[in-house]
Enzyme design. Sequence first.
Site, mmCIF file in Angstrom:
data_model
loop_
_atom_site.group_PDB
_atom_site.id
_atom_site.type_symbol
_atom_site.label_atom_id
_atom_site.label_comp_id
_atom_site.label_asym_id
_atom_site.label_seq_id
_atom_site.Cartn_x
_atom_site.Cartn_y
_atom_site.Cartn_z
ATOM 1 N N HIS A 78 0.792 -1.229 -0.166
ATOM 2 C CA HIS A 78 0.093 0.006 -0.007
ATOM 3 C C HIS A 78 0.851 1.192 0.035
ATOM 4 O O HIS A 78 2.093 1.183 0.339
ATOM 5 C CB HIS A 78 -0.656 0.065 1.328
ATOM 6 N N CYS A 82 -2.600 0.159 10.111
ATOM 7 C CA CYS A 82 -3.480 -0.832 9.485
ATOM 8 C C CYS A 82 -4.522 -1.222 10.454
ATOM 9 O O CYS A 82 -5.825 -1.707 10.029
ATOM 10 C CB CYS A 82 -2.950 -2.157 8.926
#
Length: 254
Positions: A160, A247
């Site tokens: 990401h 996250c």
Amino acid sequence: MLVAITRAISPAIVHCELTHQPRVAIDFALARAQHAEYEERLTEAGCTVERLQTTPDLADSVFIEDIAVVFPEFAVVTRPGAESRRAETPAVRKALEKYRTLRSIEAPGTLDGGDVLVMGHRVFVGRSRRTNPEGIEQLRRIVETHKYQIISVPVERSLHLKSAVSGISDDTLLINRRWVDADVFSDLSLVEVDESEPGAANALRIGNEIIFPAGYPKTTARLEAQGFRMRPIDVGELTKAEGAVTCCSLVFRA
């Protein structure tokens, strides 16, 4: 009130999605202990923690950041790039609807929250294996009504965008230049990770504190030398699942 929504670790985490790392054994009991300590850090930083439950089939559900992007005015429920993760969205939607008006990313768009870096009214969005151009365009249409600007950023060397760069103050980013083009962020202050710690670019800022993985001592020392208040935490088992400190929570002001 500062809210942090988290989600319990599923025993299926041992079968999590992996893109850039080889599969290695994950100690489920240790992962749960590390996650509990992470929630304690959130509480110490002033957050009210709301933990959602999970189910045995939701292997990656602890990584709740990917399922929504929360802005001050509204929240966007994503459509994760990994099909196995799309069943995670109903519970997150239900948890958020009491705090925000909700919008959604629809097929064929895909968007992971880990690809979205909000810096003021600029929204950097990683164009990655998990986030496609249609998902970015849908997000653009949603946020532009509130005067946010979308900047698309190619992501190829990490899972990401926030694996490669994350915000550590209103105008400062922690970055691994080898994983993302730093020129995109040229008008912001940049702190580079130590070259021996390429995975160290993911940091969770809460107020004046930085929750940060304990496995990157050189980058930690570099940030402390610049005056950042570091709160190291061992998240080694979650890292095996390609997770990081941003996250595992959705943090926002209620």
